[in-house]
Design an enzyme around this catalytic site. Structure first.
Site, PDB file in Angstrom:
ATOM      1  N   GLY A   1      -4.180 -16.429  32.517  1.00  0.00           N
ATOM      2  CA  GLY A   1      -3.148 -15.375  31.617  1.00  0.00           C
ATOM      3  C   GLY A   1      -2.043 -15.673  31.839  1.00  0.00           C
ATOM      4  N   ASP A   2      -1.781 -17.174  32.499  1.00  0.00           N
ATOM      5  CA  ASP A   2      -0.226 -17.256  32.795  1.00  0.00           C
ATOM      6  C   ASP A   2       0.166 -18.530  31.761  1.00  0.00           C
ATOM      7  OD1 ASP A   2       1.995 -16.364  34.253  1.00  0.00           O
ATOM      8  OD2 ASP A   2       1.987 -18.158  35.578  1.00  0.00           O
ATOM      9  N   MET A   3      -0.199 -18.838  30.800  1.00  0.00           N
ATOM     10  CA  MET A   3      -0.045 -20.123  30.072  1.00  0.00           C
ATOM     11  C   MET A   3       1.253 -19.477  29.037  1.00  0.00           C
ATOM     12  SD  MET A   3      -1.443 -22.433  31.485  1.00  0.00           S
ATOM     13  CE  MET A   3      -0.989 -23.977  30.247  1.00  0.00           C
TER      14      MET A   3
END
Length: 421
Positions: free
Chosen positions: A304-306
């Protein structure tokens, strides 16, 4: 009347007021600090005459070709391209503390002046009066680490010692690192191993992944106290893809820079289809479909951190044409944040479980990519992940509690994503 903490100190001696911007050895322009802490960036006349080649950033390109007009002066802030070269959060605080004699907390111009000799990509930002213009580099003072790495995680640019003993150390003075060392988190267990196994999976399914290894804290020496991370666990060391084997710089820019978005807006400054459309226009449809594969990898593994700063363009050879940079900063975030979602909106959704076929079709239409090619890229990627993930040797390095949560997410997401078949 009390002075604002970010206002320039009228009694400060040797304060840098002008910075020259270089791309490798080519002078690109100048950043000037004016009274009132305004900053103004202007392109060099000779560089403007080239139409902007080699490319500094697509954000400076005019729609009709050539370069845009010089950006307007900004109060207390750098243009977004330069702000995105600076570290964030803990790494920024540590660097400000380490360069306390030259850098006031929260002042981007001060920090860029201190760190501009070793920035991401091939950009160098140097005091217009030469190195002696920076007080911290005066003759008789000890050389300092002057690198900048974008992002929030505590990481250092490092170099490998040659000769007896080897090991890793922080480059000082004019030296520059060929590796990035990412330190373990005091909050999230096994984060180094998590990223290591995620990169191994990306490599196993045929993606372009930098060299990487896990090392121990004992392998390091000479880390300045202000930059030392007091956390137990292995350290992930990754070869920098913006430095070649001889240490020569290769230019890169992240998509926050491409879109002219400040780091604070990296989660909402654009959506996935905007990146895909930019790749089609600036690189090729094949690059956009590789981006789709990487999106599918993020969805199936729960990354969930792109955000915008975790996707980049790279400018090889003469720097005139970009390519999609190797994959980086990939890990599964769901072991630490079970309710996490995609960093950027995909087809109008962020929730992992919502990413069934209709979302990918909406994404394809907005990105102006062939729907069938997008669906095939998703299915092929998820199929490859399931063929490789369960037998990947690097799994054994990851704490059991972390691997179990990634496994559970892969099992949930596989049938959802396979609706694209």
């Amino acid at each position: 009347m009390a002075r604002h903490p970010h206002a320039p100190d009228p009694h400060a001696s040797g304060r840098v007021e002008s910075l020259d911007v270089f791309l490798k050895t080519i002078k690109i322009g100048t950043i000037i600090r004016t009274p009132g802490d305004f900053t103004a960036f202007s392109f060099d006349a000779a560089y403007r005459a080239t139409g902007g080649s080699p490319v500094l950033s697509l954000s400076f390109r005019a729609a009709t070709g050539g370069l845009r007009k010089d950006p307007k002066p900004l109060a207390g802030a750098l243009p977004a391209f330069f702000a995105n070269l600076l570290p964030e959060d803990k790494l920024r605080t540590a660097m400000e503390r380490y360069h306390a004699g030259d850098v006031r907390p929260g002042n981007d111009f001060d920090l860029l002046a201190a760190l501009g000799a070793d920035l991401p990509g091939a950009v160098r930002v140097l005091p217009s009066g030469g190195p002696k213009a920076v007080r911290g580099t005066r003759i008789g003072t000890s050389p300092k680490a002057r690198f900048s790495l974008a992002g929030v995680q505590m990481k250092l640019s490092v170099m490998k010692n040659t000769g007896k003993g080897g090991g890793l150390t922080v480059p000082l003075g004019n030296n520059q690192g060929q590796y990035i060392a990412k330190f373990p988190s005091t909050t999230f267990p096994g984060v180094s191993e998590n990223e290591f196994v995620s990169l191994a999976l990306a490599a196993a399914i045929g993606m372009d992944v930098p060299e990487r290894e896990l090392v121990e804290k004992a392998d390091f020496e000479g880390i300045p106290e202000e930059l030392d991370v007091r956390a137990d666990g292995r350290i992930l060391v990754i070869r920098r893809f913006d430095r070649d084997a001889d240490g020569e710089r290769t230019h890169i820019e992240d998509f926050a820079q491409v879109f002219g978005v400040y780091p604070s807006r990296k989660y909402e400054g654009a959506a996935c289809h905007d990146i895909a459309a930019a790749l089609v226009a600036a690189v090729s449809p094949a690059a956009a479909l590789e981006f789709v594969r990487r999106l599918a990898l993020a969805a199936v593994t729960g990354n969930g951190d792109m955000h915008l700063k975790n996707w980049s363009l790279i400018y090889p050879d003469d720097g005139s044409r970009p390519a999609l940079a190797p994959i980086y900063d990939v890990l599964s975030t769901v072991p630490y944040m079970p309710a996490d979602a995609m960093a950027l909106s995909l087809g109008g959704e962020r929730s992992f479980k919502a990413l069934s076929a209709p979302r990918w079709k909406a994404f394809a239409n907005r990105a102006r990519l062939p729907e069938a090619a997008v669906m095939k890229a998703v299915v092929d990627t998820v199929t490859l992940v399931n063929a490789c993930w369960w037998r990947l040797p690097e799994r054994d390095l990851v704490p059991a509690s972390v691997i179990e949560r990634i496994d559970a997410h892969v099992r949930v997401m596989t049938p959802i994503l396979m609706t694209c078949a």
